[in-house]
Design a protein around this motif. Sequence first.
Motif, PDB file in Angstrom:
ATOM      1  N   GLU A   1       2.130   1.722  -3.467  1.00 53.33           N
ATOM      2  CA  GLU A   1       1.056   2.226  -4.325  1.00 53.33           C
ATOM      3  C   GLU A   1       0.845   3.717  -4.115  1.00 53.33           C
ATOM      4  O   GLU A   1       0.599   4.464  -5.075  1.00 53.33           O
ATOM      5  CB  GLU A   1      -0.228   1.452  -4.024  1.00 53.33           C
ATOM      6  CG  GLU A   1      -1.400   1.849  -4.895  1.00 53.33           C
ATOM      7  CD  GLU A   1      -2.653   1.056  -4.579  1.00 53.33           C
ATOM      8  OE1 GLU A   1      -3.736   1.398  -5.097  1.00 53.33           O
ATOM      9  OE2 GLU A   1      -2.542   0.075  -3.811  1.00 53.33           O
ATOM     10  N   ARG A   2       0.941   4.166  -2.868  1.00 50.66           N
ATOM     11  CA  ARG A   2       0.780   5.597  -2.599  1.00 50.66           C
ATOM     12  C   ARG A   2       1.911   6.412  -3.222  1.00 50.66           C
ATOM     13  O   ARG A   2       1.678   7.477  -3.797  1.00 50.66           O
ATOM     14  CB  ARG A   2       0.731   5.843  -1.092  1.00 50.66           C
ATOM     15  CG  ARG A   2       0.478   7.293  -0.713  1.00 50.66           C
ATOM     16  CD  ARG A   2       0.459   7.474   0.777  1.00 50.66           C
ATOM     17  NE  ARG A   2       1.748   7.168   1.379  1.00 50.66           N
ATOM     18  CZ  ARG A   2       1.984   7.237   2.689  1.00 50.66           C
ATOM     19  NH1 ARG A   2       1.012   7.584   3.529  1.00 50.66           N
ATOM     20  NH2 ARG A   2       3.169   6.938   3.167  1.00 50.66           N
TER      21      ARG A   2
ATOM     22  N   ALA B   1       0.831  -1.208   0.000  1.00 50.93           N
ATOM     23  CA  ALA B   1       0.000   0.000   0.000  1.00 50.93           C
ATOM     24  C   ALA B   1       0.865   1.257   0.000  1.00 50.93           C
ATOM     25  O   ALA B   1       0.538   2.253  -0.665  1.00 50.93           O
ATOM     26  CB  ALA B   1      -0.932  -0.006   1.217  1.00 50.93           C
TER      27      ALA B   1
ATOM     28  N   ALA C   1      -5.038   5.698  -2.345  1.00 47.55           N
ATOM     29  CA  ALA C   1      -3.910   4.924  -1.844  1.00 47.55           C
ATOM     30  C   ALA C   1      -3.667   5.205  -0.364  1.00 47.55           C
ATOM     31  O   ALA C   1      -3.320   4.301   0.402  1.00 47.55           O
ATOM     32  CB  ALA C   1      -2.656   5.243  -2.652  1.00 47.55           C
TER      33      ALA C   1
ATOM     34  N   LYS D   1      -6.171   9.492  -6.871  1.00 43.94           N
ATOM     35  CA  LYS D   1      -5.418   8.250  -6.700  1.00 43.94           C
ATOM     36  C   LYS D   1      -4.598   8.266  -5.414  1.00 43.94           C
ATOM     37  O   LYS D   1      -4.502   7.263  -4.712  1.00 43.94           O
ATOM     38  CB  LYS D   1      -4.510   8.024  -7.898  1.00 43.94           C
ATOM     39  CG  LYS D   1      -5.246   7.651  -9.181  1.00 43.94           C
ATOM     40  CD  LYS D   1      -4.248   7.359 -10.298  1.00 43.94           C
ATOM     41  CE  LYS D   1      -4.961   6.929 -11.574  1.00 43.94           C
ATOM     42  NZ  LYS D   1      -4.001   6.640 -12.678  1.00 43.94           N
TER      43      LYS D   1
END
Length: 228
Positions: free
Chosen positions: A73-74, A70, A128, A124
């Motif tokens: 992804e961020r 995660a 995230a 996004k």
Amino acid sequence: RQRVIVAESDAAKQKLVLARAIGLPLGQAFRLADDMPFAALPQVGLEQALQRAYAARSDLQAAQARVDAALQERRAAAGEGLPSVGVSGDYGAIGNNVAGARPTYNMSVNLRVPLFEGGRTQAKVQQAECRVRQETAILEDLRAGIYYEVQSALLDLEAAGERVGVAESAVALAQQQLEQAQDRFTAGVAGNIEVTEAQEALARATEDRIASLLEHNVSKALLARALG
């Protein structure tokens, strides 16, 4: 005699549960050759046990991996809103024949500035970030659950070990009382009621010892499970 009947029935049921757990064929008869053992575990500190559990528990490692994913992804979502530079090039030869071919090449540098994608990139990043918080909360909850399991298992194991010691002393005392009652009965200074009561006390002490041994072994199994 009634207590014996109930105990025999419970023992038969427990053997069925054991046979199913270890995968014996249906209807397979077996006999337990060894008595229930007692083996005291070395003293294990809470911090040492927790470190071992945190390092060995696969569910905790999986939760940590989800948190790391995660976070990646961020970072990737945040990077989409930054300018980017690309470099490309080509080298070759061109001509009507091999002898007359001339070398050719080109090179280009591209600059990409996302001016009109701020809203999508921000969405996004926020999505995230929500996932990071969710996975972090799951990880912390699992870590707290492991702490509770390990500490509870250690407390149960300590109490079960002390109970085994008390039960052993009770069995020894009941055995002495039975021998004394039998000696008095043989000498004619006591009746058979006292002997019967001593036998009953020894039976209860033996049952308590068996129960305490079972509790101690189960506590060891639960601690091993908590440690991973």
